[in-house]
Design a protein around this motif. Structure first.
Motif, short mmCIF file in Angstrom:
data_model
loop_
_atom_site.label_atom_id
_atom_site.label_comp_id
_atom_site.label_asym_id
_atom_site.label_seq_id
_atom_site.Cartn_x
_atom_site.Cartn_y
_atom_site.Cartn_z
N HIS A 84 40.09 35.62 37.31
CA HIS A 84 40.38 37.02 36.98
C HIS A 84 41.84 37.36 37.31
O HIS A 84 42.52 38.03 36.54
N CYS A 90 44.83 39.50 35.35
CA CYS A 90 44.78 40.92 35.73
C CYS A 90 45.80 41.25 36.82
O CYS A 90 45.65 40.87 37.97
N CYS A 105 37.01 44.58 36.83
CA CYS A 105 37.93 44.74 37.96
C CYS A 105 37.22 45.18 39.25
O CYS A 105 37.54 44.66 40.32
N CYS A 111 44.53 43.74 39.76
CA CYS A 111 43.75 43.10 40.82
C CYS A 111 44.59 42.14 41.65
O CYS A 111 44.30 41.92 42.82
ZN LIG Z 1 41.19 43.28 37.41
#
Ligand SMILES: [Zn+2]
Lengths: 91, 183
Positions: free
Chosen positions: A44, A48, A18, A51
């Motif tokens: 990502h 996630c 992250c 994020c």
């Molecule tokens: Zn992340």
């Protein structure tokens, strides 16, 4: 190696932590992220949530600061202001 | 000892952008805005012994600036003569009220967008004041002035990774600060 495994390996090599994702996101605000980095970031963000939230806020901050009606005093005008003040304090 | 101290040496760097955003929509002229801010700093300097430390430095400067803007319009109107004011206010309101109103309201409906964005400009620079001095300066150079990483690193004698850590923290703090009203 089977095709599926190869895709998985490719994907794993794309895996980001992250803080690295956020760093790419920061660089991207200044158009300094490479194409490869941007692709990794997008991968990502798919999985996630944290994020995704950071990226949305970061993008929004950039947009706000770039609003044309946010005015700034140029460095030149600032030094003029400073000179005037300086003159007054030394008199 | 007052809670809030005045630090005139830092006024220009710290407050001129905020004051400029406040002023420009009210006078709509770069030179006049610049002069009014300059006069505000000078007046602040002259009357700095009157500062009781109850307000923040910026609030105090804004209160001086407001008077300067009102005086500016008063001057314009005395040059034009009083007739216009009487026409505008046939019910005999005082000049002062008219001026105060003109200062506090956008002049026309099309100015509404500008007013909103003007508040954004003040919000951004207000939030920037909340950051540590060096952090604010670096964030500003990188983000607003668009100075490249290498130049900033050389100026502050830091590595690019130091810079990005500072930028990251500053961006988080700025987003937090602006979140309530602008996100
Ligand atoms: Zn992340």
């Amino acid at each position: 190696m089977s095709g599926e495994k190869l895709v998985l390996v490719e994907f794993m090599s794309f895996k980001l932590e992250c803080d690295k994702a956020n760093h790419i996101c920061d660089k991207n605000q200044y158009k300094e992220a490479t194409f490869r980095e941007k692709v990794r970031l997008i991968f990502h963000l798919i999985y996630c949530r944290a994020c995704r939230k950071y990226t949305a806020r970061n993008n929004k901050l950039t947009k706000l600061i770039k609003t044309p009606d946010v005015k700034t005093v140029s460095a030149e005008d600032k030094s003029i202001l400073k000179e005037r003040l300086q003159k007054e304090t030394t008199e | 000892m007052p809670i809030n101290l005045l630090n005139p040496n830092l006024w220009v760097d710290k407050y001129s952008d905020y004051l400029y955003n406040y002023t420009i929509v009210r006078v709509n002229n770069h030179e006049i805005a610049q002069d009014l801010i300059s006069e505000t700093f000078l007046a602040g300097l002259k009357s700095k012994d009157n500062f009781k430390g109850e307000a923040t430095e910026r609030t105090w400067l804004i209160s001086i600036l407001k008077r300067k803007i009102i005086d500016h319009y008063r001057k314009i109107n005395s040059n034009k003569g009083k007739a216009e004011i009487r026409v505008t206010y046939s019910d005999g309101e005082s000049e002062g009220d008219w001026l105060e109103e003109r200062i506090s309201d956008p002049y026309d409906k099309t100015a509404e967008d500008t007013m909103e964005n003007e508040e954004l400009g003040m919000a951004i620079f207000g939030c920037l004041e909340g950051l540590a001095e060096k952090q604010a300066a670096i964030f500003r150079k990188k983000t607003i002035d668009g100075i490249d990483t290498e130049t900033i690193c050389n100026e502050y004698n830091i590595t690019p990774s130091n810079l990005w850590v500072i930028i990251h923290r500053a961006r988080k703090a700025m987003a937090d600060c602006l979140e309530k009203s602008w996100f």
